[in-house]
Design a protein around this motif. Sequence first.
Motif, short mmCIF file in Angstrom:
data_model
loop_
_atom_site.label_atom_id
_atom_site.label_comp_id
_atom_site.label_asym_id
_atom_site.label_seq_id
_atom_site.Cartn_x
_atom_site.Cartn_y
_atom_site.Cartn_z
N ILE A 43 -6.57 -37.99 -2.33
CA ILE A 43 -7.82 -37.77 -3.08
C ILE A 43 -9.04 -38.42 -2.83
N LEU A 44 -8.74 -39.80 -2.78
CA LEU A 44 -9.71 -40.72 -2.50
C LEU A 44 -10.43 -40.54 -1.20
N ILE A 45 -9.63 -40.38 -0.11
CA ILE A 45 -10.04 -39.97 1.22
C ILE A 45 -10.96 -38.77 1.08
N LEU A 46 -10.52 -37.76 0.52
CA LEU A 46 -11.21 -36.44 0.55
C LEU A 46 -12.69 -36.74 -0.30
N CYS A 47 -12.57 -37.64 -1.33
CA CYS A 47 -13.62 -37.94 -2.21
C CYS A 47 -14.87 -38.58 -1.41
N PHE A 48 -14.35 -39.58 -0.60
CA PHE A 48 -15.35 -40.25 0.16
C PHE A 48 -16.07 -39.29 1.22
N ARG A 49 -15.31 -38.24 1.63
CA ARG A 49 -16.00 -37.25 2.78
C ARG A 49 -16.90 -36.46 1.92
N GLY A 50 -16.08 -35.88 0.93
CA GLY A 50 -17.09 -34.88 0.01
C GLY A 50 -18.18 -35.50 -0.44
N LEU A 51 -18.32 -36.62 -1.18
CA LEU A 51 -19.73 -37.33 -1.38
C LEU A 51 -20.78 -37.57 -0.21
N SER A 52 -20.13 -38.10 0.65
CA SER A 52 -21.06 -38.33 1.79
C SER A 52 -21.56 -37.07 2.47
N SER A 53 -20.77 -36.06 2.36
CA SER A 53 -21.39 -34.88 3.05
C SER A 53 -22.30 -34.17 2.20
N LEU A 54 -22.36 -34.47 0.78
CA LEU A 54 -23.05 -33.83 -0.17
C LEU A 54 -24.56 -34.62 -0.12
N ILE A 55 -24.45 -35.63 -0.04
CA ILE A 55 -25.68 -36.44 0.04
C ILE A 55 -26.33 -36.14 1.25
N THR A 56 -25.74 -36.28 2.48
CA THR A 56 -26.39 -36.09 3.69
C THR A 56 -26.89 -34.67 3.86
N GLN A 57 -26.38 -33.51 3.08
CA GLN A 57 -26.89 -32.39 3.24
C GLN A 57 -28.13 -32.22 2.14
N ILE A 58 -27.99 -32.84 1.01
CA ILE A 58 -29.08 -32.97 0.44
C ILE A 58 -30.44 -33.63 0.76
N PHE A 59 -30.23 -34.74 1.70
CA PHE A 59 -31.42 -35.34 2.38
C PHE A 59 -31.74 -34.42 3.52
N SER A 60 -30.97 -34.04 4.45
CA SER A 60 -31.17 -32.95 5.36
C SER A 60 -32.02 -31.67 4.92
N TYR A 61 -31.38 -31.17 3.82
CA TYR A 61 -32.49 -30.05 3.40
C TYR A 61 -33.57 -30.29 2.92
#
Length: 380
Positions: A43-61
């Motif tokens: 879960i911790l590994i997936l949380c790091f991946r999910g949080l990073s993806s979410l923030i980068t998508q927000i800034f990209s958009y």
Amino acid sequence: MMKFTKQNFFFLVGGIIIYIIDIGVDFWVASKYFSQGQYSWSILILCFRGLSSLITQIFSYEWFKNDCEGTDTGKLKWIFLVHFFQCGIFIRYWFALKYGCQAAFKQKSSGDASETDPPNFIQKQAIDVVTDINMLRVFNTFLETTPQLFVQIYILMEHSKNNFCQYAAIIMSFCGISFSTVDYQISLRESLPDKDEFHVLSKLVYLFYKLLTITSWILSIALITLLSVRSSVILLIFLWICGFSWTLKQHTTFCKSKKMEYLYRTVVGIILIFTFFNIKGRKTKVCIFIYYATHTAVTLGILFLYMFWKPVIIKEIHFTIVSILTVLSLVLGIIFLVVYYGCFHPTAYCRPQACPDEVDGEAGQKDRVKTGRFQNFIMQ
């Protein structure tokens, strides 16, 4: 204006390959932990991946939305959908490959052409798109790659169970940090006028400086986590508060909206936990000295703490190896830092914009991506 070269294109392709493989390795490692019943690590590994993806998508958009301001905004709907499904970075990679290929392979030299001429225009497009990607990869590196590297090293030290997927994750983390830091520095050099190219030697010195200091710090955090998870969490939170407070004091103006600016400052606070970045493009010799002096003091303090708290562990071979690697990487990292800043660091800094409260100002659309966004970003 600096040229987008074939070397830049190959670095771009290498970065794409590393990014895609890194995603696959993350899910592979998480599935391995899950199948072994180690649900918390998965879960911790997936949380790091999910949080990073979410923030980068927000800034990209948000950057797409800023770039489309004043033009036909119909395409923002499908751009939003792509980012909603966490695939916005691939749009940027597509444009980067398209413009990068044209700029590096399909153009003749035209150094005397004006910026409105097609050759220089495509060169500028390629550099601008790749610069945006490199900014996003800095976020990804320190929100996902670096924390995962710490977790994998901690698991190896705590449980002493070595398997191929863990080594694969560690190797991919190091590769991700390497490509991200070098590509980022290349983009910075291209943003500064009248500067020499970022040659191979300076790239290697910068890479070793970042990689070794980050490695030493991650090993230090892993060591204190072995002693006490609570102490490690308190230390990381304290360091984030210090980094976040520094960004507040610097009055960063990277984003147009206050909400995005505070999100940006929050992310920069996380980045400052692991490595130093100059967030205002000013001379920071005192700040960088204090930063790495503090890291050195904390690292040595952790090693001395082991002597008084758990002296039995000192006799174990894995502690001896990790301690030597921690001190050695710190010393070498500081040496490369001194060499880089003494011989290779650019002395010019980006000029502030006429309107400090806005990222893009009143410049033309094509100028805004280059002279607005990056000049307000974290710089080194």
